[in-house]
Design a protein around this motif. Sequence first.
Motif, PDB file in Angstrom:
ATOM      1  N   LEU A  86       0.834  -1.199   0.000  1.00 55.01           N
ATOM      2  CA  LEU A  86       0.000   0.000   0.000  1.00 55.01           C
ATOM      3  C   LEU A  86       0.870   1.249   0.000  1.00 55.01           C
ATOM      4  CD1 LEU A  86      -2.801   1.329   0.224  1.00 55.01           C
ATOM      5  CD2 LEU A  86      -2.563   1.156   2.711  1.00 55.01           C
ATOM      6  N   GLY A  87       1.928   1.243   0.787  1.00 60.12           N
ATOM      7  CA  GLY A  87       2.840   2.386   0.830  1.00 60.12           C
ATOM      8  C   GLY A  87       3.502   2.652  -0.504  1.00 60.12           C
ATOM      9  N   ARG A  88       3.928   1.575  -1.182  1.00 60.63           N
ATOM     10  CA  ARG A  88       4.530   1.748  -2.511  1.00 60.63           C
ATOM     11  C   ARG A  88       3.512   2.306  -3.491  1.00 60.63           C
ATOM     12  NH1 ARG A  88       6.762  -3.205  -1.320  1.00 60.63           N
ATOM     13  NH2 ARG A  88       5.291  -4.278  -2.657  1.00 60.63           N
ATOM     14  N   HIS A  89       2.282   1.812  -3.439  1.00 62.56           N
ATOM     15  CA  HIS A  89       1.226   2.284  -4.340  1.00 62.56           C
ATOM     16  C   HIS A  89       0.924   3.759  -4.097  1.00 62.56           C
ATOM     17  CE1 HIS A  89      -2.322   2.387  -6.816  1.00 62.56           C
ATOM     18  NE2 HIS A  89      -3.022   2.839  -5.779  1.00 62.56           N
ATOM     19  N   LEU A  90       0.787   4.138  -2.819  1.00 64.93           N
ATOM     20  CA  LEU A  90       0.487   5.535  -2.496  1.00 64.93           C
ATOM     21  C   LEU A  90       1.640   6.448  -2.884  1.00 64.93           C
ATOM     22  CD1 LEU A  90      -1.305   5.214   0.947  1.00 64.93           C
ATOM     23  CD2 LEU A  90      -2.325   5.770  -1.258  1.00 64.93           C
ATOM     24  N   GLY A  91       2.871   5.966  -2.743  1.00 65.92           N
ATOM     25  CA  GLY A  91       4.033   6.767  -3.117  1.00 65.92           C
ATOM     26  C   GLY A  91       4.113   7.046  -4.596  1.00 65.92           C
ATOM     27  N   ARG A  92       3.553   6.169  -5.408  1.00 66.44           N
ATOM     28  CA  ARG A  92       3.560   6.360  -6.863  1.00 66.44           C
ATOM     29  C   ARG A  92       2.371   7.161  -7.356  1.00 66.44           C
ATOM     30  NH1 ARG A  92       3.559   0.617  -8.636  1.00 66.44           N
ATOM     31  NH2 ARG A  92       4.213  -0.083  -6.624  1.00 66.44           N
ATOM     32  N   SER A  93       1.393   7.395  -6.528  1.00 71.84           N
ATOM     33  CA  SER A  93       0.166   8.056  -6.946  1.00 71.84           C
ATOM     34  C   SER A  93       0.371   9.550  -7.108  1.00 71.84           C
ATOM     35  CB  SER A  93      -0.930   7.797  -5.902  1.00 71.84           C
ATOM     36  OG  SER A  93      -2.050   8.609  -6.156  1.00 71.84           O
ATOM     37  N   TRP A  94      -0.148  10.121  -8.188  1.00 75.06           N
ATOM     38  CA  TRP A  94      -0.072  11.560  -8.397  1.00 75.06           C
ATOM     39  C   TRP A  94      -0.856  12.300  -7.319  1.00 75.06           C
ATOM     40  CZ3 TRP A  94      -4.354  14.524  -8.852  1.00 75.06           C
ATOM     41  CH2 TRP A  94      -5.546  13.875  -9.177  1.00 75.06           C
ATOM     42  N   ALA A  95      -1.921  11.684  -6.817  1.00 73.80           N
ATOM     43  CA  ALA A  95      -2.734  12.341  -5.800  1.00 73.80           C
ATOM     44  C   ALA A  95      -1.946  12.506  -4.504  1.00 73.80           C
ATOM     45  CB  ALA A  95      -4.013  11.547  -5.551  1.00 73.80           C
TER      46      ALA A  95
ATOM     47  N   PHE B  60       1.215  17.625 -14.019  1.00 70.20           N
ATOM     48  CA  PHE B  60       1.009  16.224 -13.641  1.00 70.20           C
ATOM     49  C   PHE B  60       1.417  15.300 -14.791  1.00 70.20           C
ATOM     50  CE2 PHE B  60      -2.329  18.572 -11.310  1.00 70.20           C
ATOM     51  CZ  PHE B  60      -1.862  18.329 -10.035  1.00 70.20           C
ATOM     52  N   PRO B  61       2.721  15.227 -15.110  1.00 70.81           N
ATOM     53  CA  PRO B  61       3.138  14.358 -16.215  1.00 70.81           C
ATOM     54  C   PRO B  61       2.959  12.892 -15.859  1.00 70.81           C
ATOM     55  CG  PRO B  61       5.047  15.193 -15.059  1.00 70.81           C
ATOM     56  CD  PRO B  61       3.844  15.876 -14.458  1.00 70.81           C
ATOM     57  N   ARG B  62       2.659  12.099 -16.850  1.00 74.69           N
ATOM     58  CA  ARG B  62       2.512  10.659 -16.641  1.00 74.69           C
ATOM     59  C   ARG B  62       3.900  10.056 -16.516  1.00 74.69           C
ATOM     60  NH1 ARG B  62      -1.138   8.109 -20.873  1.00 74.69           N
ATOM     61  NH2 ARG B  62      -2.688   9.059 -19.520  1.00 74.69           N
ATOM     62  N   SER B  63       4.117   9.309 -15.461  1.00 75.69           N
ATOM     63  CA  SER B  63       5.420   8.697 -15.257  1.00 75.69           C
ATOM     64  C   SER B  63       5.541   7.452 -16.140  1.00 75.69           C
ATOM     65  CB  SER B  63       5.612   8.330 -13.786  1.00 75.69           C
ATOM     66  OG  SER B  63       4.612   7.428 -13.386  1.00 75.69           O
ATOM     67  N   ALA B  64       6.777   7.034 -16.328  1.00 81.09           N
ATOM     68  CA  ALA B  64       7.014   5.830 -17.133  1.00 81.09           C
ATOM     69  C   ALA B  64       6.362   4.639 -16.449  1.00 81.09           C
ATOM     70  CB  ALA B  64       8.512   5.588 -17.283  1.00 81.09           C
ATOM     71  N   PRO B  65       5.758   3.745 -17.239  1.00 85.59           N
ATOM     72  CA  PRO B  65       5.111   2.586 -16.616  1.00 85.59           C
ATOM     73  C   PRO B  65       6.128   1.721 -15.893  1.00 85.59           C
ATOM     74  CG  PRO B  65       5.080   2.397 -19.019  1.00 85.59           C
ATOM     75  CD  PRO B  65       5.664   3.736 -18.686  1.00 85.59           C
ATOM     76  N   ARG B  66       5.754   1.285 -14.713  1.00 85.42           N
ATOM     77  CA  ARG B  66       6.616   0.417 -13.914  1.00 85.42           C
ATOM     78  C   ARG B  66       6.111  -1.016 -14.028  1.00 85.42           C
ATOM     79  NH1 ARG B  66       6.036   4.978 -10.195  1.00 85.42           N
ATOM     80  NH2 ARG B  66       8.059   5.965 -10.022  1.00 85.42           N
ATOM     81  N   PRO B  67       7.028  -1.963 -14.041  1.00 89.10           N
ATOM     82  CA  PRO B  67       6.575  -3.364 -14.093  1.00 89.10           C
ATOM     83  C   PRO B  67       5.832  -3.718 -12.813  1.00 89.10           C
ATOM     84  CG  PRO B  67       8.941  -3.250 -13.772  1.00 89.10           C
ATOM     85  CD  PRO B  67       8.469  -1.845 -14.020  1.00 89.10           C
ATOM     86  N   ARG B  68       4.718  -4.397 -12.958  1.00 88.92           N
ATOM     87  CA  ARG B  68       3.926  -4.811 -11.805  1.00 88.92           C
ATOM     88  C   ARG B  68       4.423  -6.165 -11.306  1.00 88.92           C
ATOM     89  NH1 ARG B  68      -1.765  -2.523 -11.768  1.00 88.92           N
ATOM     90  NH2 ARG B  68      -1.580  -0.747 -13.140  1.00 88.92           N
ATOM     91  N   PRO B  69       4.511  -6.315 -10.000  1.00 92.23           N
ATOM     92  CA  PRO B  69       4.929  -7.630  -9.483  1.00 92.23           C
ATOM     93  C   PRO B  69       3.866  -8.672  -9.779  1.00 92.23           C
ATOM     94  CG  PRO B  69       4.291  -6.165  -7.689  1.00 92.23           C
ATOM     95  CD  PRO B  69       4.256  -5.357  -8.955  1.00 92.23           C
ATOM     96  N   ARG B  70       4.326  -9.858 -10.124  1.00 92.04           N
ATOM     97  CA  ARG B  70       3.389 -10.943 -10.435  1.00 92.04           C
ATOM     98  C   ARG B  70       3.050 -11.708  -9.168  1.00 92.04           C
ATOM     99  NH1 ARG B  70       5.244 -13.388 -16.205  1.00 92.04           N
ATOM    100  NH2 ARG B  70       5.191 -11.399 -17.290  1.00 92.04           N
ATOM    101  N   PRO B  71       1.804 -12.110  -9.052  1.00 92.76           N
ATOM    102  CA  PRO B  71       1.431 -12.906  -7.873  1.00 92.76           C
ATOM    103  C   PRO B  71       2.110 -14.265  -7.914  1.00 92.76           C
ATOM    104  CG  PRO B  71      -0.433 -12.681  -9.391  1.00 92.76           C
ATOM    105  CD  PRO B  71       0.679 -11.842  -9.930  1.00 92.76           C
ATOM    106  N   PRO B  72       2.296 -14.874  -6.753  1.00 90.30           N
ATOM    107  CA  PRO B  72       2.923 -16.205  -6.725  1.00 90.30           C
ATOM    108  C   PRO B  72       2.122 -17.194  -7.566  1.00 90.30           C
ATOM    109  CG  PRO B  72       2.673 -15.315  -4.502  1.00 90.30           C
ATOM    110  CD  PRO B  72       1.959 -14.392  -5.426  1.00 90.30           C
ATOM    111  N   GLY B  73       2.823 -17.973  -8.337  1.00 90.28           N
ATOM    112  CA  GLY B  73       2.181 -18.997  -9.156  1.00 90.28           C
ATOM    113  C   GLY B  73       1.696 -18.481 -10.496  1.00 90.28           C
TER     114      GLY B  73
END
Length: 150
Positions: free
Chosen positions: A27-36, A129-142
């Motif tokens: 959640l912290g990583r997600h909020l840190g990347r949010s423009w809001a 509010f420039p759009r940041s470069a897309p970051r790779p999303r972590p894949r769920p286990p399996g």
Amino acid sequence: MTGVDEVSVVRGGEAVPAAPTAAFSCLGRHLGRSWATRSLAVGGVATVLDILTLLACVKLAGLPTPVGAGLGPQVLRYGAATGSAMLVHAVLVGWLADRVGVLVVLAKLAADVAVFTVGQLRLLRYVVFPRSAPRPRPRPPGFSGGRKET
């Protein structure tokens, strides 16, 4: 492992449910990347500067409260942005009316739309509010990415 809720830690020979730190970390990583979140953080810093300016104007300089309240950092940003937009607007109206030959009222309306509608929206979208470069999303286990594991 099937989920964060089922993670446990062995303490003193007994399995105890672990604190959901992984969920908070995500959640912290997600909020840190949010423009809001970034916008709110910048707004918080601007508010502190605004209050410090107000107190300096009223308490130290002895200015009336309404004057001190109007002299914050926002007035500088607003003045710079509005002044720049007015300059571009005036040049565009002059060019359309005097050089291109468009009727002055139509030139003004066209410049209004170009500068204060389209231009302002583009400025906010690509500069403020420039759009940041897309970051790779972590894949769920399996997760195998659509391929069957053998």
